[in-house]
Design a protein around this motif. Structure first.
Motif, short mmCIF file in Angstrom:
data_model
loop_
_atom_site.label_atom_id
_atom_site.label_comp_id
_atom_site.label_asym_id
_atom_site.label_seq_id
_atom_site.Cartn_x
_atom_site.Cartn_y
_atom_site.Cartn_z
N ASP A 155 0.95 -1.34 0.00
CA ASP A 155 -0.04 0.04 -0.14
C ASP A 155 0.86 1.37 0.05
O ASP A 155 1.35 1.74 1.20
CB ASP A 155 -0.96 -0.06 1.33
CG ASP A 155 -2.21 0.70 0.85
OD1 ASP A 155 -2.15 1.58 -0.02
OD2 ASP A 155 -3.06 0.49 1.47
N PRO A 156 0.98 1.82 -1.10
CA PRO A 156 0.40 1.69 -2.36
C PRO A 156 1.17 0.38 -3.03
O PRO A 156 2.31 0.11 -2.70
CB PRO A 156 0.67 2.55 -3.44
CG PRO A 156 1.93 3.37 -2.70
CD PRO A 156 1.64 3.26 -1.17
N LEU A 157 0.30 -0.38 -3.89
CA LEU A 157 0.98 -1.56 -4.62
C LEU A 157 0.89 -1.11 -6.18
O LEU A 157 0.01 -0.65 -6.71
CB LEU A 157 0.26 -2.62 -4.62
CG LEU A 157 0.75 -4.26 -5.10
CD1 LEU A 157 0.98 -5.12 -4.22
CD2 LEU A 157 -0.22 -4.59 -6.21
N ILE A 158 2.25 -1.24 -6.68
CA ILE A 158 2.34 -0.71 -8.10
C ILE A 158 2.28 -1.94 -9.21
O ILE A 158 3.07 -3.00 -9.06
CB ILE A 158 3.66 -0.02 -8.43
CG1 ILE A 158 3.96 1.03 -7.21
CG2 ILE A 158 3.80 0.60 -9.87
CD1 ILE A 158 2.92 2.18 -7.39
N ILE A 159 1.42 -2.05 -9.98
CA ILE A 159 1.44 -3.05 -11.02
C ILE A 159 1.96 -2.14 -12.29
O ILE A 159 1.39 -1.37 -12.98
CB ILE A 159 -0.01 -3.50 -11.29
CG1 ILE A 159 -0.42 -4.55 -9.97
CG2 ILE A 159 0.19 -4.66 -12.61
CD1 ILE A 159 -1.69 -4.95 -10.28
N LEU A 192 0.01 1.08 -12.69
CA LEU A 192 -1.21 1.20 -11.99
C LEU A 192 -0.78 1.19 -10.48
O LEU A 192 0.11 0.36 -9.90
CB LEU A 192 -2.05 -0.11 -12.07
CG LEU A 192 -2.87 -0.35 -13.65
CD1 LEU A 192 -3.47 -1.81 -13.52
CD2 LEU A 192 -3.80 0.86 -13.65
N ASN A 193 -1.41 2.03 -9.91
CA ASN A 193 -0.97 2.59 -8.51
C ASN A 193 -2.53 2.25 -7.59
O ASN A 193 -3.22 2.83 -7.64
CB ASN A 193 -0.44 4.04 -8.18
CG ASN A 193 -0.21 4.18 -7.05
OD1 ASN A 193 -0.73 3.73 -5.90
ND2 ASN A 193 0.23 5.45 -6.84
N ILE A 194 -2.18 1.11 -6.69
CA ILE A 194 -3.26 0.58 -6.28
C ILE A 194 -3.42 1.05 -4.65
O ILE A 194 -2.01 0.61 -3.98
CB ILE A 194 -3.63 -0.88 -6.07
CG1 ILE A 194 -3.58 -1.33 -7.65
CG2 ILE A 194 -4.88 -1.46 -5.66
CD1 ILE A 194 -3.86 -2.88 -8.01
N THR A 195 -4.10 1.84 -4.24
CA THR A 195 -4.11 1.91 -2.59
C THR A 195 -5.45 1.57 -2.04
O THR A 195 -6.39 1.28 -2.80
CB THR A 195 -4.25 3.62 -2.17
OG1 THR A 195 -5.05 4.16 -3.16
CG2 THR A 195 -2.61 4.12 -2.68
N GLY A 196 -5.41 1.23 -0.60
CA GLY A 196 -6.39 0.43 0.24
C GLY A 196 -6.17 -0.66 0.62
O GLY A 196 -6.92 -1.36 1.40
C1 LIG Z 1 0.68 6.28 -5.43
O1 LIG Z 1 -0.42 6.91 -5.17
C2 LIG Z 1 -0.33 7.19 -3.75
C3 LIG Z 1 -1.56 7.97 -3.06
O2 LIG Z 1 -2.44 8.62 -4.22
C4 LIG Z 1 0.86 8.26 -3.58
O3 LIG Z 1 0.92 8.71 -2.43
C5 LIG Z 1 2.13 7.66 -4.17
O4 LIG Z 1 3.07 8.59 -4.18
C6 LIG Z 1 1.86 6.86 -5.51
N1 LIG Z 1 2.97 6.21 -5.85
C7 LIG Z 1 3.58 5.97 -7.05
C8 LIG Z 1 4.77 5.33 -7.21
O5 LIG Z 1 3.07 6.62 -7.83
#
Ligand SMILES: *[C@@H]1O[C@H](CO)[C@@H](O)[C@H](O)[C@H]1NC(C)=O
Length: 241
Positions: A59-63, A83-87
């Protein structure tokens, strides 16, 4: 050298079992309240990743890349990137079934997820593609099934060994999908796509795309359970198994 190893081992055990607070609370298999609590505790302690234990950040998980082929007459392929997955750290325990004879577990959690990234909609038939930003907000039930066995380490401590997993996903609500303005305009203005546009708004399409993303994300969730089983004793997970 033996002495140093012993000290390191002691430090290491202290970290795993007390300093950070334990990653887990042992539960009875049918104690839902305890299982909910230990799930929350594990996610709180591990969601940023613990590299020493090979526990990955979720969290976040990046695909980086996910490709979804749609069987339609336009030969559409959806290419998702970054893809940036949060939660995922707020996943709620939903159900666990353990078969101690077959040595298998079915674990289900529920997650409210926000996903942001880029998508390229490739229309193979027309040799055309459209790109832009993509966001999705939705709730899913992710179910992981895996077998397990037991392994005793060189200190005589018994561990679970988590076998290969199968993951499935069900959506709980209608995912809300938003395309970036350029992408939306490009699709709106394309003469051929105008007629086909409804295809891309189908609810079942959004649900199946969301589930593909969830299934990919849960591979890392299960990876972390497997990694924790390698460092934590069997007794840290469940009571009376
Ligand atoms: C992914 O999203 C979160 C929340 O919006 C942000 O804080 C984070 O920097 C993002 N991470 C990347 C690698 O983009």
């Amino acid at each position: 050298m033996v002495y140093l190893s012993a000290v390191l081992l002691l430090l290491y055990s202290t970290c795993v079992f007390s300093d950070e607070g334990s990653l887990l609370t042992p539960c009875k298999v049918d104690d839902t309240a305890c299982l909910s609590k230990t799930t929350q505790q594990f996610l709180e302690k591990t969601s940023h990743g613990i590299p020493e234990y090979d526990i990955k950040a979720i969290d976040p998980l990046i695909i980086n890349c996910l490709e979804i082929v749609i069987s339609d007459d336009l030969k559409t392929v959806l290419h998702y990137k970054n893809l940036n997955i949060t939660g995922l750290k707020n996943q709620q325990f939903s159900d666990m079934k353990m078969d101690t004879n077959a040595k298998s577990v079915v674990l289900q959690t529920r997650a409210d997820l926000n996903i942001v990234g880029d998508v390229t909609v490739e229309l193979g038939k027309m040799q055309k593609s459209f790109s832009g930003t993509y966001t999705l907000k939705g709730t899913a039930l992710g179910t992981s099934s895996y077998g397990y066995s037991f392994r005793t380490d060189d200190k005589g401590v018994e561990h679970y060994e988590v076998g290969p997993e199968t993951i499935s996903c069900q959506t709980v609500n209608e995912p809300e999908v938003t395309l970036g303005p350029e992408l939306r305009q490009a699709i709106d203005q394309d003469e051929i796509l105008k007629e086909k546009k409804e295809n891309f708004k189908r609810k079942d399409l959004h649900k199946s795309v969301f589930c593909k993303m969830v299934e990919k994300a849960y591979v890392t969730v299960v990876h972390n359970i497997r990694a924790a089983a390698k460092v934590m004793p069997k007794s840290a997970f469940l009571e009376g198994v």
